[in-house]
Design a protein around this motif. Structure first.
Motif, PDB file in Angstrom:
ATOM      1  N   SER A 185     -12.934 -66.809 101.943  1.00  0.00           N
ATOM      2  CA  SER A 185     -12.585 -65.685 101.916  1.00  0.00           C
ATOM      3  C   SER A 185     -13.801 -64.743 101.651  1.00  0.00           C
ATOM      4  N   ILE A 186     -14.523 -65.041 100.619  1.00  0.00           N
ATOM      5  CA  ILE A 186     -15.582 -64.434 100.136  1.00  0.00           C
ATOM      6  C   ILE A 186     -16.689 -64.377 101.230  1.00  0.00           C
ATOM      7  N   ILE A 187     -16.792 -65.688 102.038  1.00  0.00           N
ATOM      8  CA  ILE A 187     -17.668 -65.747 103.057  1.00  0.00           C
ATOM      9  C   ILE A 187     -17.241 -64.704 103.983  1.00  0.00           C
ATOM     10  N   THR A 188     -16.107 -64.736 104.258  1.00  0.00           N
ATOM     11  CA  THR A 188     -15.530 -63.728 105.273  1.00  0.00           C
ATOM     12  C   THR A 188     -16.014 -62.291 104.976  1.00  0.00           C
ATOM     13  N   LEU A 189     -15.635 -61.927 103.755  1.00  0.00           N
ATOM     14  CA  LEU A 189     -16.155 -60.646 103.135  1.00  0.00           C
ATOM     15  C   LEU A 189     -17.651 -60.328 103.718  1.00  0.00           C
ATOM     16  N   TRP A 190     -18.202 -61.449 103.250  1.00  0.00           N
ATOM     17  CA  TRP A 190     -19.778 -61.349 103.300  1.00  0.00           C
ATOM     18  C   TRP A 190     -20.188 -60.796 104.769  1.00  0.00           C
ATOM     19  N   TYR A 191     -19.607 -61.784 105.994  1.00  0.00           N
ATOM     20  CA  TYR A 191     -20.154 -61.497 107.164  1.00  0.00           C
ATOM     21  C   TYR A 191     -19.660 -60.368 107.692  1.00  0.00           C
ATOM     22  N   TYR A 192     -18.445 -59.816 107.324  1.00  0.00           N
ATOM     23  CA  TYR A 192     -17.909 -58.331 107.722  1.00  0.00           C
ATOM     24  C   TYR A 192     -18.737 -57.401 107.371  1.00  0.00           C
ATOM     25  N   ILE A 193     -19.367 -57.649 105.879  1.00  0.00           N
ATOM     26  CA  ILE A 193     -20.008 -56.603 105.317  1.00  0.00           C
ATOM     27  C   ILE A 193     -21.587 -56.410 106.066  1.00  0.00           C
ATOM     28  N   ILE A 194     -21.907 -57.622 106.670  1.00  0.00           N
ATOM     29  CA  ILE A 194     -23.340 -57.691 107.488  1.00  0.00           C
ATOM     30  C   ILE A 194     -22.936 -56.673 108.691  1.00  0.00           C
ATOM     31  N   ILE A 195     -21.532 -57.067 109.357  1.00  0.00           N
ATOM     32  CA  ILE A 195     -21.476 -56.426 110.466  1.00  0.00           C
ATOM     33  C   ILE A 195     -21.582 -54.746 110.320  1.00  0.00           C
ATOM     34  N   GLN A 196     -20.803 -54.584 109.160  1.00  0.00           N
ATOM     35  CA  GLN A 196     -20.731 -52.998 108.739  1.00  0.00           C
ATOM     36  C   GLN A 196     -22.314 -52.382 108.610  1.00  0.00           C
ATOM     37  N   ARG A 197     -23.015 -53.142 107.756  1.00  0.00           N
ATOM     38  CA  ARG A 197     -24.440 -52.560 107.450  1.00  0.00           C
ATOM     39  C   ARG A 197     -25.306 -52.658 108.620  1.00  0.00           C
ATOM     40  N   ARG A 198     -25.180 -53.640 109.563  1.00  0.00           N
ATOM     41  CA  ARG A 198     -26.209 -53.655 110.643  1.00  0.00           C
ATOM     42  C   ARG A 198     -25.965 -52.893 111.783  1.00  0.00           C
ATOM     43  N   ALA A 199     -24.343 -52.780 111.991  1.00  0.00           N
ATOM     44  CA  ALA A 199     -24.097 -51.853 113.183  1.00  0.00           C
ATOM     45  C   ALA A 199     -23.778 -50.263 112.789  1.00  0.00           C
ATOM     46  N   PHE A 200     -23.265 -50.110 111.560  1.00  0.00           N
ATOM     47  CA  PHE A 200     -22.720 -48.605 111.578  1.00  0.00           C
ATOM     48  C   PHE A 200     -23.638 -47.900 110.528  1.00  0.00           C
ATOM     49  N   PHE A 201     -23.973 -48.661 109.556  1.00  0.00           N
ATOM     50  CA  PHE A 201     -24.449 -47.996 108.102  1.00  0.00           C
ATOM     51  C   PHE A 201     -25.980 -48.034 108.623  1.00  0.00           C
ATOM     52  N   GLY A 202     -27.036 -47.297 107.538  1.00  0.00           N
ATOM     53  CA  GLY A 202     -28.167 -47.297 107.650  1.00  0.00           C
ATOM     54  C   GLY A 202     -28.594 -46.022 108.617  1.00  0.00           C
ATOM     55  N   LYS A 203     -29.934 -46.188 108.848  1.00  0.00           N
ATOM     56  CA  LYS A 203     -30.591 -44.899 109.566  1.00  0.00           C
ATOM     57  C   LYS A 203     -30.363 -45.131 111.155  1.00  0.00           C
ATOM     58  N   LEU A 204     -30.068 -44.074 111.872  1.00  0.00           N
ATOM     59  CA  LEU A 204     -29.592 -44.237 113.282  1.00  0.00           C
ATOM     60  C   LEU A 204     -30.814 -44.363 114.017  1.00  0.00           C
ATOM     61  N   LYS A 205     -30.858 -45.507 114.635  1.00  0.00           N
ATOM     62  CA  LYS A 205     -32.045 -45.749 115.438  1.00  0.00           C
ATOM     63  C   LYS A 205     -32.389 -44.592 116.577  1.00  0.00           C
ATOM     64  N   GLU A 206     -33.641 -44.799 117.097  1.00  0.00           N
ATOM     65  CA  GLU A 206     -33.865 -43.262 118.052  1.00  0.00           C
ATOM     66  C   GLU A 206     -33.107 -43.660 119.271  1.00  0.00           C
ATOM     67  N   ASN A 207     -33.129 -44.921 119.693  1.00  0.00           N
ATOM     68  CA  ASN A 207     -32.256 -44.937 121.117  1.00  0.00           C
ATOM     69  C   ASN A 207     -30.865 -44.841 121.159  1.00  0.00           C
ATOM     70  N   TRP A 208     -30.392 -44.679 119.816  1.00  0.00           N
ATOM     71  CA  TRP A 208     -28.984 -44.190 119.829  1.00  0.00           C
ATOM     72  C   TRP A 208     -28.588 -42.865 119.425  1.00  0.00           C
ATOM     73  N   LYS A 209     -29.284 -41.981 119.651  1.00  0.00           N
ATOM     74  CA  LYS A 209     -29.421 -40.482 119.190  1.00  0.00           C
ATOM     75  C   LYS A 209     -28.306 -39.948 120.335  1.00  0.00           C
ATOM     76  N   ASP A 210     -28.210 -40.200 121.388  1.00  0.00           N
ATOM     77  CA  ASP A 210     -27.444 -39.691 122.339  1.00  0.00           C
ATOM     78  C   ASP A 210     -25.937 -40.346 122.546  1.00  0.00           C
ATOM     79  N   VAL A 211     -25.880 -41.251 121.544  1.00  0.00           N
ATOM     80  CA  VAL A 211     -24.541 -42.251 121.698  1.00  0.00           C
ATOM     81  C   VAL A 211     -23.227 -41.078 121.335  1.00  0.00           C
ATOM     82  N   LYS A 212     -22.117 -41.200 121.997  1.00  0.00           N
ATOM     83  CA  LYS A 212     -20.986 -40.623 121.766  1.00  0.00           C
ATOM     84  C   LYS A 212     -19.878 -41.371 121.334  1.00  0.00           C
TER      85      LYS A 212
END
Lengths: 161, 493
Positions: free
Chosen positions: B414-441
């Motif tokens: 369950s802890i490993i599960t939480l780990w890889y779901y945090i990875i999804i969140q961090r890599r996909a939705f958090f952090g700095k918006l990449k240049e090529n996604w500026k027009d994403v809706k």
């Protein structure tokens, strides 16, 4: 009789494997038809007459016609047959027979005889209407699923050529 | 009428391609959504009444002649129907906008309804061969749906799925053949009655092996899982949600639980095998999910891991473990369905599934990001979301069964599960918006409505879980706890 039965089983196995290994679709479809004919003969030996009739008429007959006509429409002339079947088939076949004999000889003696009296065969309609009615609903579902899957798979090809 | 659970999907499926000729989008969308919504409400009202009155076993008549169509609507099958229609409703809402660019919605919905009808028939069947027939109905439609996009990967995944399913089917038929050879009947009640004497232990042993292989392949348990990480990511997102959320549970887990708990009876040997299969699936699925870059592939491996929890719960066989396993079927179906839909939203907006290429999407897609957080935390088992309670029940159930090692491994995974779901969140939705996604809706209206709907259900079930437990889970648990006695008393006609 016993020899004919064994020949039918052997024929079924040989043609089934050929249907998988041969790359030429037309030959593979004809091999499948051969396997189906032998399976129908086995059904007749086992007194499953309805199954035998359906196997010959639907699988060996109707489905083969559909396969052959479809392959005729899409087949290209520059087809090269692989030499794999001639190399792999004998080895695969021998391996299959050995494994089959080993498993069956280990299992057959341990299985008890059927624990029920074999019922008298009914008419085809009686079996379907009284015994396996619910399955008919499922069979209709399978036919729908098959037809719509084919329609779905061929839709874009029609558009794009 | 219990038969409506099967008839409505099949009748709609038959007419949808014709209706498409009149209206390309509006009517197919409307009819499919209304059909599924009606079935959901019907399950929650009429189905609940029938099960409460213990009148769930029905034989259909045709002009006063008894037909051999017998439905068993018991607590377990009703619960499965509820899960099927609830998730399906979210998926059909999502499909309104998502399937626009695929074309031919009528045929898509027809295949979808056949899959739903097949799953409904499977959970209502009282005969082993009928279970097999309906399993094939849902499987054949799912092959077409996986390949629906017609790209190379999708066709290859569909073919691989078809081939491995054929192997599973062959093993199931072998098992069915042996049982028919001994028993002369394939009615679940008759089989339970015949095998209860313990006279046919060898045959039961052989059939157990065949069924574990067959249903295990359908449920994608390790080591029979190799088809799933290809098939599920390749399909259109709504179908990935259906396959990972529902189909592996209905055609694999439900059938496995029904056969081993209600027909063969859960003996120590079967229990041990199921628990080890569950444990291996949990750990292997979780570890393999960690290394994935493709968001849908990561979710697919996660499904293998979560199905492992369910099988582990059924294998433990204690009251709480079975309850937890059943609850996890519903919770995982909702949360994983939601996550697959959201992965489709991301792919719809960005055109990629590669986590390396994403980043900061939460700023442009706040609804998708927020609902993904809900789904991720639910699957990982974070309180107070629904997934937490089901995992807690399973783990307490394992402790009750004195399976301390299994309980520890389940917590660790369950802890490993939480780990890889945090990875999804961090890599996909958090952090700095990449240049090529500026027009994403953000995704279109119905896709957003669908994901918000499922996310809300996850939160509501998490907070109000006692209501779900008493109305849906306890009646289903009772059925499984009674074991073969239930099949002999209730399923035999």
């Amino acid at each position: 009789m016993q020899i004919l039965y064994l020949i039918s089983i052997l024929g079924l196995v040989v043609f089934s494997i050929l249907a998988i290994l041969i790359k030429d679709l037309l030959k593979a479809a004809l091999s499948l038809m051969g396997a189906s004919v032998f399976l129908a003969i086995i059904f007749f030996f086992m007194k499953a007459y309805y199954a035998g009739v359906f196997e010959i008429s639907v699988v060996a007959g109707l489905i083969t016609v559909l396969f052959v006509s479809t392959i005729g429409l899409i087949r290209s002339d520059d087809f090269k047959e692989s030499k794999m079947p001639t190399i792999i088939f004998p080895l695969f076949f021998i391996w299959f027979i050995i494994i089959d004999i080993l498993i069956l000889s280990a299992l057959v003696s341990k299985f008890p005889l059927p624990g029920f009296k074999v019922p008298e065969p009914n008419t085809f309609g009686e079996v379907f209407w009284h015994n396996r009615t619910f399955d008919l609903v499922g069979q209709i579902g399978i036919i729908f699923a098959g037809v719509f899957s084919v329609l779905a798979l061929f839709r874009k090809r029609d558009k794009n050529g | 009428m219990v038969s409506l659970f099967i008839l409505i999907p099949f009748v709609l499926a038959a007419f949808l391609p014709l209706i498409e000729k009149i209206s390309k989008r509006f009517l197919p969308d409307l009819l499919t959504n209304l059909g599924i919504l009606f079935l959901l409400i019907y399950t929650m009202t009429y189905g609940q009444q029938i099960v409460a009155l213990e009148r769930g076993i029905r034989q259909l008549q045709w002009f006063n002649e008894q037909l051999n169509i017998t439905f068993a609507l018991d607590g377990f099958s009703l619960f499965m129907l509820f899960a099927i229609y609830l998730v399906s409703f979210g998926v059909t809402l999502f499909s309104i906008d998502y399937m626009e660019h695929y074309g031919n919605k009528g045929i898509f919905y027809a295949l979808f309804m056949i899959m739903v009808g097949g799953m409904s028939g499977l959970v209502l069947a009282t005969d082993l061969f009928t279970i097999y027939v309906f399993l094939e109905v849902s499987a054949i439609s799912s092959y077409g749906l996986v390949a629906y996009g017609l790209k190379h990967d999708e066709l290859e995944a569909s073919f691989k799925y078809l081939m491995l399913s054929a192997v599973a089917t062959a093993f199931l038929l072998l098992g069915i053949m042996f049982i028919f050879g001994i028993n002369g009947s394939l009615k679940l009640g008759d089989i339970a009655d015949r095998f209860a004497s313990g006279e046919y232990r060898f045959v039961i042993g052989i059939c157990t092996g065949f069924f574990i292989f067959g249903f295990g392949l359908k449920a994608a348990l390790v080591p029979f899982h190799s088809w799933l990480p290809d098939a599920h990511p390749s399909a259109p997102a709504p179908i990935s949600a259906m396959l990972s959320g529902l189909l592996i549970k209905v055609s694999g887990v439900y059938a496995l639980a029904r056969v081993f708990l209600n027909v063969f009876g859960l003996n120590p040997a079967i229990s041990t095998v199921l628990m080890y299969l569950g444990l291996i699936s949990i750990l292997v699925g979780a570890i393999l999910a960690l290394g994935q870059n493709d968001i849908k592939r990561m979710l697919a491996y996660s499904s293998i891991s979560q199905v492992g929890y369910i099988i582990l719960g059924f294998g433990a066989g204690t009251n709480l473990a079975i309850m937890g396993a059943l609850f996890h079927i519903l919770n995982h179906a909702l949360a994983k369905g939601l996550l697959f839909l959201n992965s489709g939203s991301v792919e719809h907006s960005t055109g990629t599934r590669d986590l390396d290429k994403m980043g900061g999407l939460g700023k442009r897609m706040p609804i998708t990001a927020a609902t993904t957080v809900v789904g991720s935390l639910s699957v990982a088992g974070v309180p107070p979301l629904n997934g937490f309670w089901s995992k807690l029940f399973i783990i307490i159930g394992l402790l009750q069964a004195k399976a301390y090692g299994f309980a520890f491994a389940a917590i660790l995974a369950s802890i490993i599960t939480l780990w890889y779901y945090i990875i999804i969140q961090r890599r996909a939705f958090f952090g700095k918006l990449k240049e090529n996604w500026k027009d994403v809706k953000e995704v279109p209206f119905w896709m957003a409505v669908s994901t918000i709907f499922i996310a809300l259900i996850c939160i509501i079930i998490g907070i109000g879980f006692p209501v779900v437990i008493s109305n849906w889970i306890e009646p289903a648990t009772k059925v499984l706890e009674q074991g073969i006695n239930f099949a002999m008393r209730w399923l035999r006609l």
